[in-house]
Motif scaffolding. Structure first.
Motif, PDB file in Angstrom:
ATOM      1  N   ALA A  44       0.862  -1.180   0.000  1.00  0.00           N
ATOM      2  CA  ALA A  44       0.000   0.000   0.000  1.00  0.00           C
ATOM      3  C   ALA A  44       0.895   1.225   0.000  1.00  0.00           C
ATOM      4  CB  ALA A  44      -0.894   0.004   1.241  1.00  0.00           C
ATOM      5  N   GLY A  45       0.460   2.275  -0.652  1.00  0.00           N
ATOM      6  CA  GLY A  45       1.293   3.466  -0.692  1.00  0.00           C
ATOM      7  C   GLY A  45       0.483   4.709  -0.984  1.00  0.00           C
ATOM      8  N   ARG A  46       1.079   5.803  -0.681  1.00  0.00           N
ATOM      9  CA  ARG A  46       0.403   7.069  -0.892  1.00  0.00           C
ATOM     10  C   ARG A  46       1.445   8.157  -1.090  1.00  0.00           C
ATOM     11  NH1 ARG A  46      -3.696  10.226   3.226  1.00  0.00           N
ATOM     12  NH2 ARG A  46      -5.085  10.981   1.591  1.00  0.00           N
ATOM     13  N   GLY A  47       1.150   9.082  -1.948  1.00  0.00           N
ATOM     14  CA  GLY A  47       2.069  10.190  -2.136  1.00  0.00           C
ATOM     15  C   GLY A  47       1.306  11.464  -2.406  1.00  0.00           C
ATOM     16  N   SER A  48       2.023  12.562  -2.299  1.00  0.00           N
ATOM     17  CA  SER A  48       1.364  13.827  -2.613  1.00  0.00           C
ATOM     18  C   SER A  48       1.562  14.113  -4.091  1.00  0.00           C
ATOM     19  CB  SER A  48       1.967  14.949  -1.778  1.00  0.00           C
ATOM     20  OG  SER A  48       3.345  15.051  -2.045  1.00  0.00           O
ATOM     21  N   TYR A  49       0.667  14.828  -4.664  1.00  0.00           N
ATOM     22  CA  TYR A  49       0.833  15.199  -6.067  1.00  0.00           C
ATOM     23  C   TYR A  49       0.342  16.619  -6.276  1.00  0.00           C
ATOM     24  CZ  TYR A  49      -4.186  14.301  -6.647  1.00  0.00           C
ATOM     25  OH  TYR A  49      -5.546  14.339  -6.535  1.00  0.00           O
ATOM     26  N   ALA A  50       0.699  17.143  -7.422  1.00  0.00           N
ATOM     27  CA  ALA A  50       0.330  18.525  -7.736  1.00  0.00           C
ATOM     28  C   ALA A  50      -0.764  18.533  -8.799  1.00  0.00           C
ATOM     29  CB  ALA A  50       1.552  19.269  -8.245  1.00  0.00           C
ATOM     30  N   ASP A  51      -1.641  19.489  -8.704  1.00  0.00           N
ATOM     31  CA  ASP A  51      -2.633  19.711  -9.755  1.00  0.00           C
ATOM     32  C   ASP A  51      -1.893  20.252 -10.980  1.00  0.00           C
ATOM     33  OD1 ASP A  51      -4.587  20.518 -11.448  1.00  0.00           O
ATOM     34  OD2 ASP A  51      -5.606  21.852 -10.035  1.00  0.00           O
ATOM     35  N   GLN A  52      -1.929  19.515 -12.054  1.00  0.00           N
ATOM     36  CA  GLN A  52      -1.182  19.925 -13.252  1.00  0.00           C
ATOM     37  C   GLN A  52      -2.110  20.390 -14.365  1.00  0.00           C
ATOM     38  OE1 GLN A  52       1.679  16.942 -14.388  1.00  0.00           O
ATOM     39  NE2 GLN A  52       2.650  16.940 -12.384  1.00  0.00           N
ATOM     40  N   SER A  53      -3.338  20.757 -14.009  1.00  0.00           N
ATOM     41  CA  SER A  53      -4.295  21.084 -15.064  1.00  0.00           C
ATOM     42  C   SER A  53      -4.029  22.438 -15.727  1.00  0.00           C
ATOM     43  CB  SER A  53      -5.721  21.027 -14.519  1.00  0.00           C
ATOM     44  OG  SER A  53      -5.845  21.925 -13.436  1.00  0.00           O
ATOM     45  N   GLY A  54      -3.506  23.380 -14.982  1.00  0.00           N
ATOM     46  CA  GLY A  54      -3.338  24.713 -15.558  1.00  0.00           C
ATOM     47  C   GLY A  54      -1.988  24.907 -16.220  1.00  0.00           C
TER      48      GLY A  54
END
Lengths: 184, 567
Positions: free
Chosen positions: B396-406
């Motif tokens: 199991a894992g989790r990470g942070s990510y950035a909104d790359q839509s703009g």
């Protein structure tokens, strides 16, 4: 090492600045580093401007400051299929016309807001005749982000990368994390 | 001339020859050298010295021109190697390139190879689970292959011997079917993995377990490992580049330098073995014929004892190519079974899902291992319509990510401060036991030769109905367990990969009690040529479900000590 390979390696180091005569005897020479793409210096400059619109300079450098365009071109030249390369080049070649049609001016003459809106439009353009253009822009955007975030500048000066990430912690409270806020 | 030959022969004579310097060969060499046996190790590839020959080990991401990706050109030239997860810009130099070492695929088989000193021990996934009597008694209980001539008690002390030297991190789990070993402290399971563990207990009692996978990484007893020049694993997770700390076990960091320090080791690199020399008058093997990979000159080396650890399929090839009047069909091949009953691990199926809970948590740091499901199917008795069962990885894992839509400043701010957390991702992949069959075999191709004039290996290995049923069951059972744990967005997959990509190919020179139905005896000697030992994957009678390298290492150490009784 043969001459061509030596030239190419040198070109990779110098960001493709070696020029060779283009095969079709057009006025401009092409950059040696991207042998499959046949990129001219003005095309290179246009990609740099697009990348710089995607990640502009501020307190923290922008895409063009760290020559992300060279990374984009190396990746497209070396790691993408011929179909993707063709789509990229067709989209690139049609980009100035797309700018004139939508904004009435060449890309270079647009301000940052106009440039952003043009690129956002292009990315979302679903029209069949603009398929290559939107492919070109989405490849350029993806590679701009990758090239910028994985650049030496970012990984040494802005967000230092460590080869040793530290011991594993399996239950870290997000509320206890206080990441430094960076502003561009 | 005669004198010259005698002199050359004397110069090329050792007490023992080990063919192959990887996982199992380096263990045979270490045990032999440590006990005073003058040993020659023959390696077909180039030398790879610990640290010095790990060119990418300390490279930073931006130092890779393609950030880890391989070029189209390399991928097109290497369709087989390119299917391996570790064949990337940082480790491609340790993989065999398709065109340099051709073989014949009668059925699709992705043969992943590492021809260099250390072999694939530089590239392995470092998972080390012990086999148990649930595995050694499997063929006899379920009526396939032949009975293993050994049991867990025969190999248990050698597992301990290997684990203490290689360094194995893990927890004592007290499971009879996955015996505990000599463990250094285990890496932690994360909060969602622990949650899943508890859910399994709740729904399946003591029948199904998800534990920390044991891995060959140093996490303690540091002074002991200092003697090998190795240090604690730093969780870099860049193992495939070669580890400058010697944090995980590789022949290069551990067994080979240890053997070298005894003064009893001689390395002959860049030498592909053509065949083993059999002396009919003496009734035993007397040496090894090699071809220098650069000069293409043939040379011979001689010894009392020969260990064949060339990697499972190449060991088959060498024995098949070692023909004589006594053994026209390959060394020790009186029963015609050499090359047959090849098997592998079925890695085709996997599952992924999301976990909505534990939203307030994430993980930090690196970990070179994951969770592991020991086999639970058909364990105590036959309970399904297929034979045997499967182990499985779990994490199991989790990470942070950035909104790359703009784009523009908004995008830049988001990229600089990735603050969004999605759900936890959970996933598993199967490692299924496959049933060795006569129809799954390797043989010498009648026409095709490699660049050194040696017949190419022809591979004829495929899945069967048992494997298809097992895939179906794995996906059903994992889906059920994931649903019971409340995981959502469950997605199953069968990637239909060809055999071989598991890199757990085994058999062809199987062990057994009866010379009529097996090639090797309980001590890994060819029944009819007892001074030839095979202790790599080729010797496997059945595959079990565990990652097999630890077992090859223990086999090699045990057989080396058996061979030494003759010195």
């Amino acid at each position: 090492m043969n001459r061509r390979l030596a030239l190419k390696n040198l070109a990779l180091i110098s960001g493709g600045l070696i020029l060779v005569p283009s095969c079709d005897f057009s006025q401009e020479e092409i950059l040696e580093a991207y042998d499959k793409l046949k990129i001219t210096p003005s095309q290179n400059a246009l990609i740099a401007q697009i990348a710089d619109t995607i990640i502009p300079p501020g307190k923290i450098k922008g895409a063009q400051d760290i020559s992300v365009q060279d990374f984009i071109l190396i990746m497209v030249n070396d790691c993408y299929s011929e179909e993707q390369q063709a789509s990229f080049i067709t989209g690139l070649n049609g980009f100035e016309a797309y700018s004139k049609n939508n904004k009435g001016k060449k890309f270079q003459r647009l301000d940052q807001a106009e440039r952003e809106s043009l690129i956002l439009n292009g990315l979302q353009d679903k029209a069949e005749e603009n398929k290559d253009l939107s492919t070109f822009l989405s490849m350029t955007k993806r590679l701009t982000i990758q090239g910028f975030m994985s650049s030496e500048y970012m990984q040494t000066e802005v967000k230092p990368y460590s080869l040793i990430p530290g011991a594993y912690q399996g239950a870290v409270l997000i509320s206890n994390l206080n990441p430094e806020q960076l502003h561009g | 001339m005669a004198n010259l030959n005698i002199k050359a022969q004397a110069e090329n004579t050792y007490q023992a020859i080990v063919i192959g310097s990887g996982m199992s060969g380096s263990w045979a060499a270490k045990e032999l050298c440590e006990n005073g046996v003058k040993t020659l190790v023959i390696e077909r590839g180039k030398d790879v010295k610990h640290i010095k020959d790990y060119p990418t080990t300390n490279m930073l991401p931006y130092e890779f021109p393609h950030r880890g990706q391989l070029t189209q050109e390399i991928q097109k030239e290497n369709p087989i190697a390119s299917r391996c997860y570790a064949f990337r810009e940082d480790a491609a130099h340790f993989f065999v390139k398709d065109q340099e070492h051709p073989y014949v695929q009668e059925k699709p088989f992705d043969w992943i190879r590492g021809y260099q000193v250390g072999g694939k021990s530089l590239l392995w996934a470092r998972q080390v689970q012990r086999l148990s009597d649930f595995d050694f008694e499997g063929p006899a209980r379920d009526g396939f292959a032949v009975d293993w001539p050994i049991r867990y008690r025969d190999i248990a002390p050698w597992y301990s011997h290997v684990e203490k030297f290689a360094g194995v991190s893990g927890n004592k789990d007290g499971l009879a079917h996955l015996p505990d070993g000599e463990f250094l402290p285990g890496f932690p399971l994360n909060i969602v993995e622990q949650y899943f563990q508890e859910e399994l207990k709740k729904h399946y009692g003591n029948d199904r377990h998800m534990i920390l996978a044991r891995c060959a990484h140093i996490t303690g007893n540091l002074e002991h490992f200092q003697k090998q020049g190795r240090a604690k694993c730093q969780s870099r997770n860049l193992c495939q580049r070669g580890c400058p700390f010697g944090g995980y076990f590789s022949a290069n960091a551990s067994t080979l330098p240890w053997a070298e320090r005894t003064g009893n080791l001689t390395m002959r690199t860049d030498a592909v073995v053509h065949s083993i020399i059999y002396d009919e008058a003496k009734g035993k093997a007397t040496g090894v014929r090699i071809i220098d990979t650069h000069t293409k000159e043939e040379e011979s080396y001689f010894a009392e004892v020969i260990f064949v650890n060339a990697s499972a399929l190449n060991t088959n090839l060498i024995l098949l190519n070692s023909t004589s009047n006594r053994f026209p069909n390959g060394l020790g091949n009186d029963n015609g079974l050499l090359g047959k009953y090849v098997a592998f691990h079925n890695y085709r199926a996997g599952i992924s899902a999301e976990h909505e809970g534990h939203q307030e948590y994430t993980t930090a740091g690196g970990r070179p291992t994951s969770g592991y499901f020991p086999r639970f199917r058909n364990l105590h008795k036959q309970e399904t319509d297929f034979l045997r069962g499967y182990a499985a990885g779990f994490s199991a894992g989790r990470g942070s990510y950035a909104d790359q839509s703009g784009i523009g400043m908004e995008l830049k701010e988001n990229l600089l401060n990735p603050s969004q957390y999605g759900p936890w991702h959970v996933g598993s992949h199967m490692m299924g036991e496959t049933i060795p069959k006569e129809s799954n075999y390797v043989a010498l191709d009648a026409n095709e030769k490699d660049p050194w004039g040696i017949p190419q290996l022809k591979v004829h290995v495929d899945y069967d109905d048992n494997d298809e049923k097992m895939i179906k069951d794995y996906l059903e059972q994992m889906t059920e367990m994931f649903e019971k744990a409340g995981f959502t967005n469950i997605k199953t997959r069968d990637d239909k990969r060809a055999p071989g990509l598991d890199i757990h190919e085994m058999g062809g020179v199987r062990m057994g009690r009866d010379p009529r139905t097996s090639l090797l005896n309980a001590n890994h000697q060819l029944h009819s040529v007892p001074n030839v030992y095979v202790t790599d994957g080729a010797c496997m009678t059945s595959t079990a479900t565990q990652n097999p390298s630890l077992t090859y290492m223990a086999f090699a150490a045990r057989a080396a000590h058996h061979a030494m009784k003759d010195f």
